[in-house]
Scaffold this motif. Structure first.
Motif, short mmCIF file in Angstrom:
data_model
loop_
_atom_site.label_atom_id
_atom_site.label_comp_id
_atom_site.label_asym_id
_atom_site.label_seq_id
_atom_site.Cartn_x
_atom_site.Cartn_y
_atom_site.Cartn_z
N GLN A 266 -4.73 5.84 -1.07
CA GLN A 266 -4.06 4.59 -1.25
C GLN A 266 -3.99 3.89 -2.35
O GLN A 266 -5.20 3.68 -2.85
CB GLN A 266 -4.64 3.66 0.19
N THR B 182 0.97 -1.00 0.08
CA THR B 182 0.09 0.04 -0.09
C THR B 182 0.82 1.28 0.18
O THR B 182 1.62 1.27 0.73
CB THR B 182 -1.07 0.02 1.22
N LEU C 212 -2.48 0.44 -4.50
CA LEU C 212 -2.08 -0.90 -4.43
C LEU C 212 -0.97 -1.11 -5.65
O LEU C 212 -1.19 -0.86 -6.76
CB LEU C 212 -2.98 -1.97 -4.55
#
Length: 561
Positions: A57, A49, A59
């Motif tokens: 945020q 993250t 990924l």
């Protein structure tokens, strides 16, 4: 001599270099490794993250992509070469006669290990735990070990030591923050911000039979004084070591620092460095203890139990290190074959070579898949069944994957022909490196017998293992038949394991193959899973590389290599 923009060119036609592959440098070893990228997320359940500029945020795998670029660089590869060409040197005394017991490493080694520590290849899964944390750490470890395996020894032991040190709260409070640090300082000095931990367990009269150890520990206030001789001390410039020694209560586990709390050097008498077949960049030593200070970890007389957590973790890293070596072998062999022509075609397009390369890639992919499955089982959210699974599966996999490593390296070396046997190329180093993974933390017989013992004393581990295999039921008839026969074979072992010692290796081999196949059937493309199941479990199975059946989709397998 004449010259052009590309550099000097010989005036002699015989010196023109033709039909040789270009150097395989400045590639991203993470992004190039399709199985690792995919299985990190699917099997290892890992995601990094990161915070974007907008504060959201996201990924991804930024740290692994950064590491992939580092280890694929020309500079890192040159450091790896230099570290192996310039092995460690032992200095027992200073030029003035003082006993110093230090090992001198080439600067390239320090650059490599500093980068691995900065990336968290040692203890990131402990410092930042959670779902997939061990898979992320495993991937970091594998990327660095793929190119330079020697430094991986202290990196692995430092990761593994955390579980044992955590048993002693006072020691944990002092040492764990330093183990979690991303700073590497090679000098033995007090108050270092970071630390690495090694181990010194085996002795010449016992080897793997650590209960035969004769090193003695005598109580001295809040610590013990140890006297004895250790036959193997890995990475002797580490900041502390886990050591097994006998006291009045039996075999105990002790933490032995190189530098004492008052800043003085602990007595740590290095007798010689081992002249090893491989693992040349890493020092392994014999060491004498003479009233050497050590602090107890765990209960008196329960030293083996205190250190078993470390053993399980390092067995996992043997799997990961072997898989990393397999990846290097495949990458180098496929690169060579894609750029080299013989008999009117590229080597990779010659049917016999295509089969060999695909088989090597298949083995490497299966090792990566099972390594990341084991890593997931070591995450801090592992429940009772998952812990039972890893107890048996780690030993099973360590036996088989590490056994496959040396021949895999040899076959890849042969793909390069004469160049493969030359030290200018990395596969000669890899061929010498792979056997240590099979020997370290339990040779084949030790591991195979440990599997039988676990099956008898921890039946829940067998149940968890079988449950894992059952997840792939119905995916392939050859797998289903193999798994059914295997279940029948292991049933009587659980009650009388001593009767099956002579067949232990056969049993473990089948367990390992079943586990790898179950994972590939669930997570790999059909080209990979079908070829693995038929070639490793079918009636005509053979373990010599280059023998995949005509039905195998070789192009599909190699597309991932």
């Amino acid at each position: 001599m004449t010259a052009n923009a590309a550099g000097p060119v010989s005036c002699y036609p015989t010196h023109h270099v033709l039909n040789q592959p270009p150097p395989r440098v400045d590639v991203n070893e993470f992004l190039e490794n399709t199985p690792l990228v995919e299985y990190l997320h699917t099997i290892g359940e890992a995601e990094e993250t990161t915070t974007t500029a907008a504060g959201t945020q996201a990924l991804g795998t930024p740290s692994l992509e950064a590491t992939g670029a580092v280890v694929g660089s020309a500079q890192f590869q040159e450091d790896a070469r230099l570290a192996h060409k310039n092995p460690p040197l032992l200095h027992t005394h200073s030029k003035y006669g003082q006993r110093i017991d230090e090992v001198e490493y080439h600067p390239s080694y320090h650059r490599i290990i500093a980068q691995a520590v900065a990336a968290g290849a040692h203890t990131s899964a402990w410092a930042d735990p959670g779902k997939g944390a061990n898979a992320l750490r495993a991937a970091q470890f594998m990327l660095f070990a793929q190119v330079e395996p020697g430094h991986a020894c202290p990196i692995s032991m430092s990761h593994a030591a955390v579980e044992s040190i955590a048993v002693a709260p006072d020691l944990a409070g002092e040492w764990l923050p330093r183990l979690y640090s991303r700073r590497y300082v090679p000098e033995l000095t007090p108050d270092k911000p970071g630390a690495l931990v090694g181990m010194a367990m085996t002795e010449k009269q016992g080897g793997s039979d650590v209960r035969a150890n004769s090193t003695r520990a005598v109580s001295d206030g809040d610590h013990h004084l140890l006297t004895g001789h250790k036959w193997f001390c890995s990475a002797p410039m580490s900041d502390a070591f886990l050591v097994l020694a006998q006291d009045d209560a039996g075999l105990g586990c002790f933490l032995v620092p190189r530098v004492l709390p008052d800043g003085a050097r602990n007595t740590f008498l290095l007798q010689r460095l081992k002249d090893k077949a491989g693992n040349r960049s890493n020092a392994s030593a014999e060491v004498e203890f003479a009233n050497t200070a050590g602090w107890r970890i765990g209960d008196p007389g329960r030293g083996v139990r205190a250190i078993m957590g470390m053993v399980g973790q390092t067995r996992l890293d043997c799997v990961l290190g072997t898989a990393a070596g397999m990846r290097q072998s495949v990458a180098e062999a496929v690169w060579h074959a894609r750029h080299r022509h013989a008999f009117g075609a590229r080597l990779i397009d010659q049917p016999a070579m295509t089969n060999v390369l695909a088989d090597l890639a298949l083995e490497a992919e299966a090792a990566t898949a099972v390594g990341l499955r084991l890593a997931r089982a070591f995450d801090n959210d592992a429940g009772t069944s998952e812990r039972a699974f890893r107890r048996l599966a780690t030993a099973v996999t360590k036996y088989w994957v590490c056994k496959r490593g040396p021949n895999h390296a040899y076959e890849a070396m042969e793909c390069l022909g004469g160049n493969g046997y030359i030290e200018d190329f990395p596969l000669a180093m890899r061929y010498r490196e792979q056997p240590v993974m099979a020997i370290w933390e339990g040779t084949g017989n030790v591991i195979a017998l440990d599997v039988l013992r676990a099956m008898a004393t921890e039946p829940e581990s067998v149940e968890a293992f079988v449950a894992e295999l059952r997840l792939a039921s119905g995916a392939h008839p050859v797998f289903d038949d193999f798994a059914a026969r295997l279940k029948e074979e292991v049933a009587p072992i659980r009650s009388t394991p001593q009767d099956f010692a002579g067949q232990a290796r056969t049993v473990v081999e089948k367990l390992a193959l079943a586990l790898q196949a179950s994972l590939l059937l669930r997570f790999a493309p059909a080209a990979v899973s079908d070829a693995f199941v038929v070639s490793r479990m079918g009636e005509g199975r053979t373990f010599n590389y280059g023998t995949l059946p005509a039905s195998a989709d070789l192009a599909g397998i190699l597309a991932r290599a």
